[in-house]
Design a protein around this motif. Structure first.
Motif, PDB file in Angstrom:
ATOM      1  N   TYR A   1     -76.560  16.521 -29.250  1.00 38.58           N
ATOM      2  CA  TYR A   1     -76.464  15.213 -29.203  1.00 38.58           C
ATOM      3  C   TYR A   1     -77.818  14.402 -29.774  1.00 38.58           C
ATOM      4  O   TYR A   1     -78.874  14.649 -29.605  1.00 38.58           O
ATOM      5  CB  TYR A   1     -76.486  15.019 -27.627  1.00 38.58           C
ATOM      6  CG  TYR A   1     -76.547  13.313 -27.096  1.00 38.58           C
ATOM      7  CD1 TYR A   1     -75.395  13.130 -26.806  1.00 38.58           C
ATOM      8  CD2 TYR A   1     -77.707  12.646 -27.370  1.00 38.58           C
ATOM      9  CE1 TYR A   1     -75.140  11.636 -26.166  1.00 38.58           C
ATOM     10  CE2 TYR A   1     -77.288  11.362 -26.756  1.00 38.58           C
ATOM     11  CZ  TYR A   1     -76.379  10.875 -26.272  1.00 38.58           C
ATOM     12  OH  TYR A   1     -76.301   9.530 -26.114  1.00 38.58           O
TER      13      TYR A   1
ATOM     14  N   VAL B   1     -74.168  22.951 -28.635  1.00 40.82           N
ATOM     15  CA  VAL B   1     -73.942  21.509 -28.274  1.00 40.82           C
ATOM     16  C   VAL B   1     -75.171  20.661 -28.790  1.00 40.82           C
ATOM     17  O   VAL B   1     -76.307  21.085 -28.685  1.00 40.82           O
ATOM     18  CB  VAL B   1     -73.871  21.239 -26.657  1.00 40.82           C
ATOM     19  CG1 VAL B   1     -74.052  19.563 -26.532  1.00 40.82           C
ATOM     20  CG2 VAL B   1     -72.646  21.941 -26.129  1.00 40.82           C
TER      21      VAL B   1
ATOM     22  N   SER C   1     -78.844  24.721 -28.780  1.00 40.04           N
ATOM     23  CA  SER C   1     -78.727  23.467 -28.567  1.00 40.04           C
ATOM     24  C   SER C   1     -79.567  22.678 -29.118  1.00 40.04           C
ATOM     25  O   SER C   1     -80.706  22.989 -29.673  1.00 40.04           O
ATOM     26  CB  SER C   1     -78.683  23.010 -26.870  1.00 40.04           C
ATOM     27  OG  SER C   1     -79.880  23.587 -26.610  1.00 40.04           O
TER      28      SER C   1
ATOM     29  N   LEU D   1     -71.667  16.125 -21.821  1.00 39.11           N
ATOM     30  CA  LEU D   1     -71.257  16.931 -23.143  1.00 39.11           C
ATOM     31  C   LEU D   1     -71.643  18.332 -22.693  1.00 39.11           C
ATOM     32  O   LEU D   1     -70.904  19.309 -23.037  1.00 39.11           O
ATOM     33  CB  LEU D   1     -72.311  16.324 -24.250  1.00 39.11           C
ATOM     34  CG  LEU D   1     -72.231  17.292 -25.729  1.00 39.11           C
ATOM     35  CD1 LEU D   1     -70.445  17.257 -26.129  1.00 39.11           C
ATOM     36  CD2 LEU D   1     -72.912  16.595 -26.753  1.00 39.11           C
TER      37      LEU D   1
ATOM     38  N   ARG E   1     -63.496  21.511 -26.819  1.00 40.51           N
ATOM     39  CA  ARG E   1     -64.426  22.735 -26.237  1.00 40.51           C
ATOM     40  C   ARG E   1     -63.760  23.276 -24.994  1.00 40.51           C
ATOM     41  O   ARG E   1     -63.839  24.610 -24.561  1.00 40.51           O
ATOM     42  CB  ARG E   1     -65.828  22.246 -25.869  1.00 40.51           C
ATOM     43  CG  ARG E   1     -66.862  22.211 -27.100  1.00 40.51           C
ATOM     44  CD  ARG E   1     -68.067  21.679 -26.766  1.00 40.51           C
ATOM     45  NE  ARG E   1     -68.927  22.414 -25.622  1.00 40.51           N
ATOM     46  CZ  ARG E   1     -69.603  23.506 -26.160  1.00 40.51           C
ATOM     47  NH1 ARG E   1     -69.605  23.970 -27.350  1.00 40.51           N
ATOM     48  NH2 ARG E   1     -70.272  24.331 -25.462  1.00 40.51           N
TER      49      ARG E   1
END
Length: 214
Positions: free
Chosen positions: A104, A102, A128, A94, A71
């Motif tokens: 997670y 993004v 996200s 992150l 990134r």
């Protein structure tokens, strides 16, 4: 849609690969270490990069470091990091200064194919996709004089969904309330936490995450 995958456990790697292929996603490369992950991402310029955090060569946070490098070189690259352990600091590292694109997720969630596919779709759309359990851990931390204590139960629910990356419309759908009601809750949350509401949904997520990570 094209994806590259980093996962050093063969069974998990094949499982994720199967989920992606069944969803019509072209898995152009699947590797078992962070060095190769950076290389294939540079080579194929995929639409999304999915990786485990702990992987060779050091079996530390190599996967996370790899996607941060990817990134840094190409900030627009959507990434999803998979973690075996609930570690909010990884999620905050992150996200950095930009939560767009993004994701997670805890590895245990991969057992539900739709969760990982939904996460892929969200990050590719530049939203996200943060694991609800990570957000709950951040919300649940005890801090002295914590302004979160001033939030109502409904505001807690809205705040958690905001931090995961949901829009006001998405929050309204999940809580079965009107968008106007969500907007009122969001205004109250930002006032109580002393955060700038701002016009951008991405800035909103970032502000919330930074607050929760303090």
């Amino acid at each position: 849609m094209r994806a590259v995958l980093g996962e050093d456990q063969p069974i998990m790697r094949e499982g994720i690969a199967t989920i992606l292929r069944k969803a019509g996603i072209d898995l152009v490369a699947a590797v078992d270490n962070a060095v190769d992950l950076v290389h294939v991402a540079d080579t194929y310029l995929p639409d999304v990069v999915i990786t485990d955090i702990r992987m060779p060569p050091n079996l530390q946070a190599d996967g996370l470091e790899a996607v941060l490098k990817i990134r840094a070189d190409r900030p627009e690259t959507p990434v999803i990091v998979l973690s075996q352990f609930l570690d909010a600091s990884y999620a905050l590292d992150l996200v950095g200064d930009d939560p767009r694109g993004v994701g997670y997720l805890l590895k245990e969630k991969v057992a539900s194919p739709q969760i990982i596919i939904d996460a892929v779709e969200r990050v590719v759309a530049r939203d996200s996709a943060l694991d609800p359990d990570v957000i709950s851990a951040l919300l649940g931390r005890k801090r002295p004089h914590d302004p979160l204590a001033a939030l109502t139960p409904k505001e807690h629910q809205v705040l958690a969904l905001m931090a995961e990356g949901h829009s006001n419309t998405g929050i309204a759908e999940q809580l079965v309330v009107t968008v106007a009601a969500v907007e009122r809750h969001v205004t109250g949350i930002f006032l109580k936490l002393g955060l700038s509401q701002g016009a951008s949904g991405h800035r909103r997520v970032l502000a919330v995450l930074r607050y929760l990570g303090q």
